[in-house]
Design a protein around this motif. Structure first.
Motif, PDB file in Angstrom:
ATOM      1  N   GLY A 163      47.818  41.416  30.677  1.00  0.00           N
ATOM      2  CA  GLY A 163      48.822  40.573  31.305  1.00  0.00           C
ATOM      3  C   GLY A 163      49.664  41.274  32.350  1.00  0.00           C
ATOM      4  N   LYS A 164      49.388  42.548  32.634  1.00  0.00           N
ATOM      5  CA  LYS A 164      50.149  43.274  33.633  1.00  0.00           C
ATOM      6  C   LYS A 164      49.677  42.875  35.024  1.00  0.00           C
ATOM      7  CE  LYS A 164      51.390  47.961  35.161  1.00  0.00           C
ATOM      8  NZ  LYS A 164      51.299  49.414  34.867  1.00  0.00           N
ATOM      9  N   GLU A 165      50.633  42.683  35.933  1.00  0.00           N
ATOM     10  CA  GLU A 165      50.323  42.277  37.301  1.00  0.00           C
ATOM     11  C   GLU A 165      50.429  43.456  38.261  1.00  0.00           C
ATOM     12  OE1 GLU A 165      52.863  39.012  38.299  1.00  0.00           O
ATOM     13  OE2 GLU A 165      51.643  37.559  37.184  1.00  0.00           O
ATOM     14  N   TYR A 166      49.559  43.438  39.270  1.00  0.00           N
ATOM     15  CA  TYR A 166      49.522  44.490  40.290  1.00  0.00           C
ATOM     16  C   TYR A 166      49.540  43.832  41.658  1.00  0.00           C
ATOM     17  CZ  TYR A 166      47.592  47.123  36.326  1.00  0.00           C
ATOM     18  OH  TYR A 166      47.385  47.698  35.095  1.00  0.00           O
ATOM     19  N   LEU A 167      50.418  44.304  42.534  1.00  0.00           N
ATOM     20  CA  LEU A 167      50.391  43.888  43.931  1.00  0.00           C
ATOM     21  C   LEU A 167      49.283  44.654  44.638  1.00  0.00           C
ATOM     22  CD1 LEU A 167      54.170  43.772  44.940  1.00  0.00           C
ATOM     23  CD2 LEU A 167      52.595  41.832  44.903  1.00  0.00           C
ATOM     24  N   ASP A 168      48.341  43.933  45.228  1.00  0.00           N
ATOM     25  CA  ASP A 168      47.183  44.575  45.848  1.00  0.00           C
ATOM     26  C   ASP A 168      47.493  44.907  47.305  1.00  0.00           C
ATOM     27  OD1 ASP A 168      44.768  45.539  46.597  1.00  0.00           O
ATOM     28  OD2 ASP A 168      43.658  43.669  46.347  1.00  0.00           O
ATOM     29  N   ARG A 199      42.008  38.388  36.207  1.00  0.00           N
ATOM     30  CA  ARG A 199      42.050  37.330  37.223  1.00  0.00           C
ATOM     31  C   ARG A 199      42.805  37.849  38.442  1.00  0.00           C
ATOM     32  NH1 ARG A 199      45.404  36.210  33.123  1.00  0.00           N
ATOM     33  NH2 ARG A 199      47.620  35.873  33.579  1.00  0.00           N
ATOM     34  N   ALA A 200      42.635  37.136  39.538  1.00  0.00           N
ATOM     35  CA  ALA A 200      43.314  37.527  40.773  1.00  0.00           C
ATOM     36  C   ALA A 200      43.578  36.298  41.620  1.00  0.00           C
ATOM     37  CB  ALA A 200      42.478  38.530  41.552  1.00  0.00           C
ATOM     38  N   GLU A 201      44.735  36.295  42.268  1.00  0.00           N
ATOM     39  CA  GLU A 201      45.093  35.190  43.152  1.00  0.00           C
ATOM     40  C   GLU A 201      46.028  35.697  44.235  1.00  0.00           C
ATOM     41  OE1 GLU A 201      46.983  30.664  43.020  1.00  0.00           O
ATOM     42  OE2 GLU A 201      46.738  31.814  41.170  1.00  0.00           O
ATOM     43  N   GLY A 202      45.737  35.339  45.463  1.00  0.00           N
ATOM     44  CA  GLY A 202      46.586  35.756  46.566  1.00  0.00           C
ATOM     45  C   GLY A 202      46.595  37.258  46.728  1.00  0.00           C
ATOM     46  N   VAL A 203      47.740  37.886  46.459  1.00  0.00           N
ATOM     47  CA  VAL A 203      47.904  39.322  46.602  1.00  0.00           C
ATOM     48  C   VAL A 203      48.052  39.994  45.230  1.00  0.00           C
ATOM     49  CG1 VAL A 203      49.364  41.094  47.739  1.00  0.00           C
ATOM     50  CG2 VAL A 203      49.006  38.906  48.838  1.00  0.00           C
ATOM     51  N   THR A 204      47.867  39.227  44.161  1.00  0.00           N
ATOM     52  CA  THR A 204      48.133  39.726  42.812  1.00  0.00           C
ATOM     53  C   THR A 204      46.878  39.778  41.958  1.00  0.00           C
ATOM     54  OG1 THR A 204      50.370  38.813  42.900  1.00  0.00           O
ATOM     55  CG2 THR A 204      49.520  39.394  40.727  1.00  0.00           C
ATOM     56  N   ILE A 205      46.675  40.922  41.289  1.00  0.00           N
ATOM     57  CA  ILE A 205      45.608  41.075  40.297  1.00  0.00           C
ATOM     58  C   ILE A 205      46.265  41.247  38.934  1.00  0.00           C
ATOM     59  CG2 ILE A 205      43.678  42.514  39.526  1.00  0.00           C
ATOM     60  CD1 ILE A 205      43.234  43.297  42.447  1.00  0.00           C
TER      61      ILE A 205
END
Length: 447
Positions: free
Chosen positions: A32-37, A21-27
């Motif tokens: 469950g690991k988050e990445y700043l895009d 999933r992705a929202e705003g600036v985060t994928i």
């Protein structure tokens, strides 16, 4: 799931994580690991991920119909988005030709330029002059006009022999000059090349307003495009402005060419138009070109099956509406200033030679020696190392490792988050980038 991934070509040595999933600036991936895009998905996503208004517009259009062929039907989303684009474009731009992405758009601009000269009674004009260290797409014609050496070389036997002029890169000047004493010599190289080729053989000059992946955000001096426009006008040559990356607000203006006060003849665009929600691209065309074709043969000898795809147009229309309703282009300018100031602090690191930016399109050159601006040997893959390690720590950015200095040597990074990035997200991302660059500097023995 791994078997499904392994049916993809090309198969990567290390399989990437699977996005969930992705929202705003985060994928977020399936673990469950988050990445700043901070790459905007290869400089695509302007309005941010997961915008409900775009999703709803796409669903509403699919409830009506998903596809009609442009040669047989128009559609309401097609008519609407074309007007929205012209309203944003520089004065004098008149029509939009739609396609599915940047390479198709560049290819289309080349063919439109050729047909324009045929309609005007100039059949010998066919050459497209471009620049070294530029990128315009991956089809054979667009690789021919592109100057990204490492991507051209394997296919050189198939490429058209199109003339090139030196890149405009003040940090790594190919002419070994210094701005402003140089008088913007790289721009004047266009006239020299036109004369050498024969003005009666040249149809257009094509370049990126700001060089993206092939240079790591390389910005031309303020007078560059005025010089280019004047030369093109004197020799009856079209100016093709490649804004696949920079269009629709990335640089803090509607189009990057707006910073220079110049109106091109054709604008190539794609990524920001659809913000990644659906594939779409296009060529924005100046009125004199439209008039010449309409008063001549009456039709463009060029088309694509998915030109003006109704669902893609609905997505792009919703994206542009979201951009304008939320003042995101102005926000890109304001936030870009804040972001650049924060990134500039990385110039204290031993291998960061220059940090530069325009709006939320920023980049940096990585060098072995700041005083001489000497680049690293390509074998070290410095930018790739930094990109990979940042990704492991949850930060996405783009490595420019295709010879940003001279076609062989030269590492750069491109850092371009979506326009909705917050200051807190900026700080988190820059902290990761600083940590990684410091580690790589230490390992390379540069202090």
């Amino acid at each position: 799931m791994s078997k499904e991934i392994n049916t993809i070509f090309p198969t990567l040595a290390v399989q990437p994580p699977i996005a969930a999933r992705a929202e705003g600036v985060t994928i977020t991936d399936t673990e469950g690991k988050e990445y700043l895009d901070f790459s905007s998905g290869v400089s695509v996503v302007g309005i941010g991920h997961g915008v409900k208004e775009v999703r709803d517009a796409v669903a509403a259009q699919m409830d009506q119909f998903s596809f009609v062929y442009r040669g047989m039907f128009a559609s309401e989303p097609l008519l609407r988005v074309s007007k929205q684009i012209i309203d944003l474009a520089p004065e004098g731009m008149d029509r939009v030709f739609f396609c599915s992405g940047g390479s198709e758009a560049s290819e289309s601009a080349i063919k439109i330029a050729r047909q324009y000269h045929l309609e005007c009674g100039n059949p010998t004009k066919y050459k497209i002059i471009s620049r070294w260290a530029g990128f315009h797409g991956n089809t054979l014609a667009t690789l021919s006009v592109g100057g990204r050496t490492s991507w051209r070389t394997p296919y050189d036997p198939y490429l058209l022999k199109m003339p090139k002029i030196p890149q405009c890169n003040c940090y790594h000047c190919p002419l070994k000059l210094e701005y402003p004493a140089c008088g913007c010599r790289c721009a004047h190289e266009l006239e020299r090349t036109i004369k050498a080729e024969g003005a009666d053989t040249v149809a257009a000059f094509m370049c990126e307003t700001v060089v993206g992946a092939a240079g790591g955000t390389v910005i031309a001096p303020k007078e560059y495009f005025s010089i280019i426009r004047d030369i093109c006008d004197r020799y009856n040559i079209l100016l093709i402005d490649d804004e696949v990356i920079t269009g629709f607000g990335r640089t803090g203006r509607n189009f990057a060419i707006d910073h220079y006060g110049v109106v091109p003849d054709l604008i190539v665009t794609a990524k920001g138009m659809g913000s990644g929600y659906l594939p779409i691209g296009g060529v924005i065309i100046r009125k004199q070109i439209v008039d010449a074709i309409e008063k001549g043969s009456g039709s463009l000898i060029h088309s694509y099956t998915y030109a003006g795809h109704p669902v893609s147009c609905a997505a792009a229309s919703a994206v542009i509406k979201y951009l304008t309703d939320n003042d995101l282009i102005n926000q890109a300018a304001i936030k870009g200033g804040v972001f650049l100031k924060k990134l500039k602090t990385l110039e204290e690191l031993p291998i960061v030679g220059q940090v530069r930016g325009i709006g939320l399109m920023t980049g940096m050159s990585l060098v072995k020696d700041k005083e001489t601006r000497e680049s690293f040997d390509p074998q070290y893959e410095v930018a790739n190392q930094i990109q990979r390690r940042c990704f492991e720590k949850g930060l996405m950015l783009l490595a420019a490792t295709v010879g940003t200095e001279d076609g062989v040597k030269g590492d750069a990074l491109m850092v371009s988050p979506p326009f909705v990035v917050t200051e807190e997200e900026m700080d988190r991302g820059i902290a990761i980038l600083k940590e990684v660059i410091a580690q790589v500097s230490e390992e390379l023995g540069v202090h």
